[in-house]
Write a protein that holds these residues in place. Structure first.
Motif, PDB file in Angstrom:
ATOM      1  N   LYS A 188       0.844  -1.188   0.000  1.00  0.00           N
ATOM      2  CA  LYS A 188       0.000   0.000   0.000  1.00  0.00           C
ATOM      3  C   LYS A 188       0.883   1.242   0.000  1.00  0.00           C
ATOM      4  N   GLU A 189       1.243   1.701  -1.204  1.00  0.00           N
ATOM      5  CA  GLU A 189       2.045   2.908  -1.348  1.00  0.00           C
ATOM      6  C   GLU A 189       1.674   3.606  -2.643  1.00  0.00           C
ATOM      7  N   ILE A 233      -1.589   4.209  -7.323  1.00  0.00           N
ATOM      8  CA  ILE A 233      -1.849   3.890  -5.918  1.00  0.00           C
ATOM      9  C   ILE A 233      -1.863   2.369  -5.748  1.00  0.00           C
ATOM     10  N   GLY A 234      -0.929   1.873  -4.929  1.00  0.00           N
ATOM     11  CA  GLY A 234      -0.856   0.438  -4.682  1.00  0.00           C
ATOM     12  C   GLY A 234      -1.752   0.014  -3.531  1.00  0.00           C
ATOM     13  N   PRO A 235      -1.990  -1.296  -3.369  1.00  0.00           N
ATOM     14  CA  PRO A 235      -1.404  -2.335  -4.227  1.00  0.00           C
ATOM     15  C   PRO A 235      -2.124  -2.454  -5.569  1.00  0.00           C
ATOM     16  N   THR A 236      -1.335  -2.847  -6.598  1.00  0.00           N
ATOM     17  CA  THR A 236      -1.888  -3.125  -7.920  1.00  0.00           C
ATOM     18  C   THR A 236      -1.500  -4.545  -8.319  1.00  0.00           C
ATOM     19  N   LYS A 237      -2.338  -5.180  -9.119  1.00  0.00           N
ATOM     20  CA  LYS A 237      -2.114  -6.580  -9.471  1.00  0.00           C
ATOM     21  C   LYS A 237      -1.523  -6.759 -10.857  1.00  0.00           C
ATOM     22  N   GLN A 238      -1.475  -5.679 -11.648  1.00  0.00           N
ATOM     23  CA  GLN A 238      -0.937  -5.801 -12.993  1.00  0.00           C
ATOM     24  C   GLN A 238      -0.194  -4.526 -13.372  1.00  0.00           C
ATOM     25  N   ALA A 268       5.266   8.829  -0.152  1.00  0.00           N
ATOM     26  CA  ALA A 268       5.393   8.733   1.307  1.00  0.00           C
ATOM     27  C   ALA A 268       6.833   8.976   1.754  1.00  0.00           C
ATOM     28  N   SER A 269       7.771   8.326   1.080  1.00  0.00           N
ATOM     29  CA  SER A 269       9.180   8.423   1.485  1.00  0.00           C
ATOM     30  C   SER A 269       9.940   9.514   0.745  1.00  0.00           C
ATOM     31  N   ASN A 270       9.347  10.047  -0.356  1.00  0.00           N
ATOM     32  CA  ASN A 270      10.001  11.033  -1.225  1.00  0.00           C
ATOM     33  C   ASN A 270      11.235  10.480  -1.932  1.00  0.00           C
TER      34      ASN A 270
END
Length: 315
Positions: A115-116, A177-182, A231-233
């Motif tokens: 989730k990022e 926007i994660g999570p993504t499946k493909q 989030a982390s830049n």
């Protein structure tokens, strides 16, 4: 399965339990290495099995990093071949419009397991600016970037002034926007040009007499295609583009309006270059102020002290 059985399978042809990486490495070795004594080959195969169970140490089997997994099937950068157009329709200002710089990239972002949020798009900075408007023997006006000219910073942000550090936030960026499946496939594009107004009269005082005799402009830019973890830049530089815009206009203020100006070389601009090796992004290219907010308009009369006509919006 024990080591002895794996080795035996290699020799007897029962390969179903042997790692595919081991088979690939064995084939590569046999094809690329000079003929070795059988004992040496036996030792190599034993070492190969020991080191490739589970693909632990095989370079061909290491998972790619997120950076390496982002694909750019196509990237293009160009400047329109049309010459700068000049507009003398106003008796107050001369306007000119330069050809457009354009950049477009196709991007494929791999699946994001966690989730990022990542944002991919264009960041641009100005590395050099000469912007002089000449008024004969009276002097010249000059748009200037003081920190850049004094060497305090190597480049200044060319953000839209709202969506730092991005050049813009419509076609210029894409957010995943994660999570993504493909895989996520998209295109990001940007364009840039100059469309200023220059007063016919000296920009200080109250007179309206046309005295503008020439315009010189020479600016250089670096444009980066990047992916940023929101989030982390963390910043991943995907591509770096260099481009430049040059302009020379001769003006005879004694001529009737509409016949005063003449575009000089270069009529066509040098085309941008997509670098083979990426350049780092200076910190000053990522933060406020941007070039539009930091620039100051100076009047530099001959043999007199310069005067600030328009101060910077933001320092």
């Amino acid at each position: 399965m024990d080591i002895a059985r794996k080795i035996n399978n290699i020799y007897t042809g029962h390969l179903e339990d042997v790692s595919p990486c081991a088979l690939k490495e064995k084939s590569n070795l046999q094809n690329s290495m000079p003929r070795l004594p059988q004992d040496a080959l036996n030792l190599l195969e034993i070492a190969l099995v020991l080191n490739t169970m589970g693909c632990i140490q095989s370079l061909n089997c290491k998972p790619k990093s997120f950076k390496e997994s982002i694909l750019i099937p196509e990237i293009k950068a160009s400047i329109d071949s049309t010459p700068t157009s000049i507009d003398e329709s106003s008796n107050m200002v001369l306007r000119y419009r330069t050809p457009y710089f354009r950049a477009v990239a196709q991007v494929i972002v791999p699946p994001i397991a966690v989730k990022e949020t990542w944002k991919v798009g264009w960041i641009q900075a100005c590395n050099h600016m000469e912007f002089y408007n000449y008024y004969g023997c009276l002097g010249m006006s000059s748009w200037e970037l003081p920190d850049l000219e004094k060497g305090k910073i190597p480049a200044i942000s060319d953000s839209d002034g709202v969506n730092y550090p991005w050049y813009g936030n419509t076609t210029e960026t894409c957010t995943i926007i994660g999570p993504t499946k493909q895989d996520t496939k998209f295109t990001v594009s940007m364009n840039d040009n100059f469309y200023p107004s220059v007063t016919w009269a000296v920009p200080v005082g109250t007179g309206n007499l046309p005295q503008l005799t020439g315009i010189h402009r020479d600016q250089s830019f670096t444009t980066w295609l990047v992916a940023i973890n929101m989030a982390s830049n963390d910043i991943i530089i995907l591509h770096t583009i260099k481009w430049r815009m040059k302009l020379e206009i001769d003006i005879d203020p004694t001529m009737p309006l509409g016949r005063r100006s003449k575009l000089k070389k270069p009529y066509a601009q040098e085309q941008p270059v997509v670098l083979n090796k990426n350049e780092p992004i200076p910190p000053s290219a990522l933060i406020k102020p941007n070039a539009n907010d930091a620039q100051v308009l100076m009047w530099r009369p001959k043999n007199q002290k310069p005067v600030v006509v328009i101060p910077p919006k933001r320092r």
